[in-house]
Enzyme design. Structure first.
Site, short mmCIF file in Angstrom:
data_model
loop_
_atom_site.label_atom_id
_atom_site.label_comp_id
_atom_site.label_asym_id
_atom_site.label_seq_id
_atom_site.Cartn_x
_atom_site.Cartn_y
_atom_site.Cartn_z
N ASP A 24 -6.54 -9.18 11.72
CA ASP A 24 -7.54 -9.84 10.88
C ASP A 24 -7.08 -11.22 10.44
O ASP A 24 -7.45 -11.71 9.37
CB ASP A 24 -7.82 -8.98 9.64
CG ASP A 24 -6.57 -8.76 8.79
OD1 ASP A 24 -5.47 -8.68 9.36
OD2 ASP A 24 -6.69 -8.68 7.55
N LYS A 136 -10.12 -4.42 3.70
CA LYS A 136 -8.81 -4.85 3.21
C LYS A 136 -8.94 -6.08 2.30
O LYS A 136 -9.75 -6.96 2.57
CB LYS A 136 -7.90 -5.21 4.39
CG LYS A 136 -6.51 -5.66 3.95
CD LYS A 136 -5.70 -6.28 5.09
CE LYS A 136 -5.62 -7.78 4.92
NZ LYS A 136 -4.66 -8.41 5.85
N GLU A 177 -4.06 -4.13 -1.07
CA GLU A 177 -2.82 -4.78 -0.62
C GLU A 177 -2.27 -5.77 -1.65
O GLU A 177 -2.66 -6.93 -1.66
CB GLU A 177 -3.06 -5.50 0.72
CG GLU A 177 -1.81 -6.20 1.23
CD GLU A 177 -1.97 -6.89 2.59
OE1 GLU A 177 -3.09 -6.91 3.13
OE2 GLU A 177 -0.97 -7.40 3.10
N LYS A 219 -1.44 -0.76 0.68
CA LYS A 219 -0.70 -1.55 1.70
C LYS A 219 0.29 -2.47 1.00
O LYS A 219 -0.07 -3.56 0.57
CB LYS A 219 -1.70 -2.35 2.54
CG LYS A 219 -1.01 -3.29 3.55
CD LYS A 219 -1.97 -3.74 4.64
CE LYS A 219 -1.29 -4.74 5.54
NZ LYS A 219 -2.03 -5.02 6.77
N SER A 289 0.71 -0.82 8.83
CA SER A 289 -0.48 -1.64 9.04
C SER A 289 0.05 -3.02 9.38
O SER A 289 -0.04 -3.95 8.58
CB SER A 289 -1.35 -1.66 7.77
OG SER A 289 -2.43 -2.55 7.94
N GLY A 291 0.77 -6.57 11.32
CA GLY A 291 0.20 -7.67 12.07
C GLY A 291 1.25 -8.20 13.03
O GLY A 291 1.32 -7.82 14.20
P1 13P Z 1 1.98 -8.66 8.67
O1 13P Z 1 2.36 -7.29 9.15
O2 13P Z 1 2.17 -9.73 9.72
O3 13P Z 1 2.59 -8.98 7.35
O4 13P Z 1 0.40 -8.65 8.47
C1 13P Z 1 -0.18 -7.58 7.87
C2 13P Z 1 -1.35 -8.03 7.08
O5 13P Z 1 -2.45 -7.61 7.34
C3 13P Z 1 -1.14 -8.94 5.96
O6 13P Z 1 -2.28 -9.01 5.17
#
Ligand code: 13P
Length: 342
Positions: A24, A136, A177, A219, A289, A291
């Site tokens: 995202d 999120k 988060e 998160k 989760s 990224g």
């Molecule tokens: P990272 O795992 O790269 O920190 O990204 C996760 C994410 O969605 C941050 O909002």
């Protein structure tokens, strides 16, 4: 929306051996990622890259949900299938980032508050129509000399709870988060203290604003010393301190904690998640989760070239598989080599 339906979605997202791909990235963030591999960021390159990830064969064994960006939830795969429907056909639950980013907090130098509440109820209804089943919202807490302030922590916690209540009302599971950044030269004790203050505020606000803990996912960051700290700690210590903090603050009713990777190396993020699960059982599922930690090797392997799509898919599949192993605490660094050549 029946509470039971929210719980069912939340539980499916943290199903055994599975976790979330965070895909995202906002336009600004994906441009940064593409810059790092020398690829121009256009609507078509972004679509092509996400298509590569979403059509990776077999990854649904390890990935239960994908977080999309506003542009991406409206885009289609090469064969014309809208991304949310493509994911759903593989048994992967589509989610959506709904915040509008961290903006400077008034009268609080160096601190931010996440915006995006205005008009959120209408946007949530549209996202649900487009196929999203979870959402999120990311709040950012920075550790510095005399920050974070209580003002910053509570303002962000209040906004997170407003977002979470609206999401549940719309039948969408909110991923809450509150990210305490891992950048800086602070110690692990300071990370513990700030994360503790943050979680206290977040769960107080969630409760006051009538959010059902059974129908959310948390998160968070892991608890570790800042990247520039002189005192780096072992994965075992990260696991123990992170668990010690969450046991104090996260109700057992919350189905799962899905960590962000936040700039840790991909293998570190996997090893630390595994170390925590090895200390289980815990009251909540402990999952990922990620990224960057799921995408970095794939992005590099791809480099924007059609002929590298398969190599990029293999790299993504491999990281998903490693993190799935971490869900049971059974990850070992030796598995990195075996699986790449398979
Ligand atoms: P990272 O795992 O790269 O920190 O990204 C996760 C994410 O969605 C941050 O909002």
């Amino acid at each position: 929306m029946a509470a039971q339906e929210l719980q069912d979605i939340a539980r499916a997202i943290v199903a055994e051996g599975k976790g979330i791909l965070a895909a995202d990235e906002s336009d600004g963030t994906i441009k940064k990622r593409f810059d790092s591999i020398g690829v121009d960021s256009s609507e078509e390159t972004r679509r092509g890259y996400r298509d590569l990830l979403f059509t990776t064969e077999g990854v649904e064994e390890y990935i239960s949900g994908v977080i999309l960006f506003d542009e991406t939830i409206r885009q289609k795969s090469a064969d014309g299938t809208p991304f949310p429907q493509l994911l759903e056909s593989k048994g992967i639950i589509p989610g959506i980032k709904v915040d509008k980013g961290a903006k400077p907090l008034a009268l609080a130098e160096g601190e931010t508050v996440t915006e995006g509440l205005d008009g959120l109820r209408d946007r949530l209804a549209e996202y649900r129509e487009l196929g999203a089943r979870f959402t999120k919202w990311r709040a950012v807490i920075t550790i510095g000399k005399s920050i974070p302030s209580e003002y910053c922590i509570w303002t962000n916690a209040h906004a997170l709870a407003r977002y979470a209540a609206l999401s549940q009302e719309a039948g969408l599971v909110p991923i809450v988060e509150p990210e305490v950044l891992m950048d800086g030269d602070h110690t692990i004790e300071r990370s513990f203290e700030v994360t503790s203050r943050t979680l206290h505020a977040v769960f107080t606000e969630l409760r006051d604003q009538r959010v059902q803990p059974e129908g959310i996912l948390l998160k968070p960051n892991m608890i570790l010393s800042g990247y520039e700290s002189q005192e780096q700690v072992s994965d075992a210590e990260v696991a123990e301190e992170t668990l010690r903090c969450f046991r104090r603050h996260v109700p057992a009713a919350v189905p799962g904690i899905v960590f962000l990777s936040g700039g840790q190396s991909d293998e570190q993020a996997t090893a630390r998640l595994s170390a925590m699960n090895a200390l289980g059982p815990h009251p909540w599922q402990l999952s990922f989760s990620y990224g960057r930690a799921l995408q970095a090797p794939a992005l590099k392997a791809w480099g924007g070239k059609e002929e590298n799509v398969e190599a990029a898919q293999q790299a993504y599949y491999h990281r998903a598989k490693m993190n799935s192993a971490a869900r049971t605490g059974m990850y070992a660094p030796e598995m990195e080599r075996e699986a790449v050549t398979a």
